[in-house]
Scaffold this motif. Structure first.
Motif, mmCIF file in Angstrom:
data_model
loop_
_atom_site.group_PDB
_atom_site.id
_atom_site.type_symbol
_atom_site.label_atom_id
_atom_site.label_comp_id
_atom_site.label_asym_id
_atom_site.label_seq_id
_atom_site.Cartn_x
_atom_site.Cartn_y
_atom_site.Cartn_z
ATOM 1 N N PRO A 60 58.931 16.706 15.410
ATOM 2 C CA PRO A 60 59.260 16.231 17.073
ATOM 3 C C PRO A 60 58.356 16.748 17.952
ATOM 4 C CG PRO A 60 61.008 17.748 16.223
ATOM 5 C CD PRO A 60 59.886 17.741 15.047
ATOM 6 N N TRP A 61 57.615 17.822 17.531
ATOM 7 C CA TRP A 61 56.751 18.501 18.547
ATOM 8 C C TRP A 61 55.470 17.894 18.806
ATOM 9 C CZ3 TRP A 61 52.235 21.565 18.069
ATOM 10 C CH2 TRP A 61 51.695 22.407 19.083
ATOM 11 N N THR A 62 55.302 17.620 19.951
ATOM 12 C CA THR A 62 53.816 16.960 20.521
ATOM 13 C C THR A 62 52.787 17.898 20.832
ATOM 14 O OG1 THR A 62 54.904 14.995 20.960
ATOM 15 C CG2 THR A 62 52.690 14.934 21.755
ATOM 16 N N MET A 63 51.463 17.498 20.390
ATOM 17 C CA MET A 63 50.522 18.515 20.818
ATOM 18 C C MET A 63 49.369 17.316 21.248
ATOM 19 S SD MET A 63 48.308 20.996 21.147
ATOM 20 C CE MET A 63 48.808 22.469 20.267
ATOM 21 N N GLY A 64 49.211 17.596 22.617
ATOM 22 C CA GLY A 64 47.812 16.660 22.945
ATOM 23 C C GLY A 64 48.233 15.106 23.186
ATOM 24 N N ASP A 65 47.211 14.403 23.786
ATOM 25 C CA ASP A 65 47.489 12.956 24.070
ATOM 26 C C ASP A 65 46.502 12.082 23.236
ATOM 27 O OD1 ASP A 65 47.790 10.564 24.917
ATOM 28 O OD2 ASP A 65 47.886 10.937 26.971
ATOM 29 N N ASP A 66 46.824 12.033 21.857
ATOM 30 C CA ASP A 66 45.782 11.325 20.999
ATOM 31 C C ASP A 66 45.303 10.012 21.337
ATOM 32 O OD1 ASP A 66 45.887 13.902 19.746
ATOM 33 O OD2 ASP A 66 47.067 13.020 17.907
ATOM 34 N N LEU A 67 46.100 9.311 21.876
ATOM 35 C CA LEU A 67 45.937 7.898 21.861
ATOM 36 C C LEU A 67 44.869 7.677 23.253
ATOM 37 C CD1 LEU A 67 49.633 6.184 21.789
ATOM 38 C CD2 LEU A 67 47.592 6.293 20.116
ATOM 39 N N ALA A 68 45.558 8.470 24.204
ATOM 40 C CA ALA A 68 44.255 8.555 25.512
ATOM 41 C C ALA A 68 42.874 9.098 24.896
ATOM 42 C CB ALA A 68 45.139 9.241 26.502
ATOM 43 N N LEU A 69 42.823 10.149 23.970
ATOM 44 C CA LEU A 69 41.403 10.705 23.564
ATOM 45 C C LEU A 69 41.047 9.337 22.748
ATOM 46 C CD1 LEU A 69 42.353 14.401 22.596
ATOM 47 C CD2 LEU A 69 40.654 13.412 24.372
ATOM 48 N N LEU A 70 41.707 8.654 22.038
ATOM 49 C CA LEU A 70 41.070 7.560 21.076
ATOM 50 C C LEU A 70 40.410 6.405 22.021
ATOM 51 C CD1 LEU A 70 43.611 7.625 18.152
ATOM 52 C CD2 LEU A 70 41.485 8.139 17.978
ATOM 53 N N ASP A 71 40.717 6.524 23.183
ATOM 54 C CA ASP A 71 40.093 5.472 23.916
ATOM 55 C C ASP A 71 39.077 5.782 24.474
ATOM 56 O OD1 ASP A 71 42.029 3.639 23.566
ATOM 57 O OD2 ASP A 71 43.341 4.204 25.213
ATOM 58 N N ILE A 72 38.459 7.207 24.344
ATOM 59 C CA ILE A 72 37.226 7.925 25.013
ATOM 60 C C ILE A 72 36.249 8.319 23.939
ATOM 61 C CG2 ILE A 72 36.442 9.602 26.380
ATOM 62 C CD1 ILE A 72 39.182 9.858 27.692
ATOM 63 N N VAL A 73 36.735 8.911 22.913
ATOM 64 C CA VAL A 73 35.848 9.423 21.838
ATOM 65 C C VAL A 73 35.479 8.398 20.985
ATOM 66 C CG1 VAL A 73 36.948 11.579 21.996
ATOM 67 C CG2 VAL A 73 37.729 10.117 20.194
ATOM 68 N N THR A 74 34.263 8.689 20.022
ATOM 69 C CA THR A 74 33.895 7.789 18.795
ATOM 70 C C THR A 74 34.118 8.626 17.544
ATOM 71 O OG1 THR A 74 31.638 8.882 19.305
ATOM 72 C CG2 THR A 74 32.078 6.466 20.467
ATOM 73 N N SER A 75 34.460 9.672 17.407
ATOM 74 C CA SER A 75 35.029 10.284 16.171
ATOM 75 C C SER A 75 36.058 11.087 16.361
ATOM 76 C CB SER A 75 33.753 10.923 15.663
ATOM 77 O OG SER A 75 32.659 10.253 15.234
ATOM 78 N N ALA A 76 37.152 11.165 15.345
ATOM 79 C CA ALA A 76 38.389 11.834 15.145
ATOM 80 C C ALA A 76 38.441 12.891 14.087
ATOM 81 C CB ALA A 76 39.409 11.051 15.318
ATOM 82 N N ASN A 77 38.674 13.866 14.447
ATOM 83 C CA ASN A 77 38.694 15.085 13.555
ATOM 84 C C ASN A 77 40.415 15.494 13.212
ATOM 85 O OD1 ASN A 77 35.850 15.434 13.958
ATOM 86 N ND2 ASN A 77 36.737 16.688 15.769
ATOM 87 N N ILE A 78 41.022 14.720 12.161
ATOM 88 C CA ILE A 78 42.463 14.718 11.925
ATOM 89 C C ILE A 78 42.939 15.827 11.260
ATOM 90 C CG2 ILE A 78 44.230 13.252 11.369
ATOM 91 C CD1 ILE A 78 42.570 10.513 12.288
#
Length: 256
Positions: free
Chosen positions: A16-34
């Motif tokens: 239930p603990w959230t770190m960062g706004d991944d969905l917003a970042l995914l609209d900007i970046v071209t690669s994601a390190n998961i």
């Protein structure tokens, strides 16, 4: 036209603990390190983040780190080479499996936190990590800290690689990152972060805190997802690059 990829570390929430706004970042970046669940993340977070990346056409990367949830993977650990290799294999294997279930594939591998910093200083460690990753994902592109022992390791291995610089981190004169415990190590000003990325890409060099220029290949720019300013920095950096005529697109990976 100069071209560069934008990547961000994400999938770092836990339960239930959230770190960062991944969905917003995914609209900007071209690669994601998961994150793969050892330094951050969990199976549900990994699946959701990979599905969201796949839906947006963002390249999926495995982001293995030390088994250090409490320290967020930023505490240095000394492991036997065999144990370190298995730690990498375990996490990359999990990423491969999860990506497949959402219709995607692991495109690249990038080490996280203390593991990455140690491998940037120690070529033998970098070789251990990268050989382990390639043993389970032989077609993966290895993302390396430009100008460090990591880059020397992939050059020796002859695998495909992508050289990375950081938008929000200060540099030492040996191309390593300034330790986070020191003042100014992390850059919080979006305009400053964006401008320094334009300068470095145009110069084809890392520009250190002392002003030294270290010529290097630059394929991708990291935008950390765990700071309060992450989305603002990502948006400003992409805007500044494009305004300077620098195209933003996924890296292809090259043999160095």
């Amino acid at each position: 036209m100069t071209r560069v990829d934008l990547n961000a570390d994400m999938g770092e929430s836990f339960g239930p603990w959230t770190m960062g706004d991944d969905l917003a970042l995914l609209d900007i970046v071209t690669s994601a390190n998961i994150a793969c669940g050892f330094h951050a993340g969990d199976p549900d977070v990994m699946a959701r983040t990979m599905a969201a990346a796949q839906a947006r056409g963002v390249g999926i990367g495995a982001h293995p780190g030390f088994a250090d949830l409490q320290g967020f993977g930023r505490q240095r650990m000394k492991l036997a080479a065999e144990s370190l290799a298995n730690l990498i294999r375990y996490q990359v294997g999990a990423a491969l499996a999860m990506a497949g279930t959402v219709g995607g594939a692991v495109r690249h591998v990038k080490l996280h936190g203390a593991m990455a910093n140690m491998a940037a200083e120690d070529k033998a460690m970098a070789l251990t990590c990268y050989r382990a990753a390639l043993s389970v994902a032989p077609d993966a592109i290895i993302m390396v800290l430009a100008g460090t022992a990591q880059q020397a390791a992939v050059a020796e291995l002859g695998c495909r690689a992508a050289c990375e610089i950081f938008a929000d981190r200060a540099y030492n004169d040996d191309a390593t990152l300034v330790d986070r415990s020191l003042p100014g190590a992390v850059i919080h000003d979006a305009a400053r972060a964006a401008q320094r990325m334009v300068e470095m890409v145009q110069a084809g060099a890392i520009i250190t805190e002392s002003g030294k220029r270290i010529p290097t290949r630059i394929d991708t720019i990291c935008l950390h997802g765990d700071t309060a300013e992450a989305v603002e920095i990502a948006r400003a950096t992409r805007g500044a690059l494009e305004a300077a005529g620098i195209a933003v697109a996924q890296f292809d990976g090259v043999k160095l």
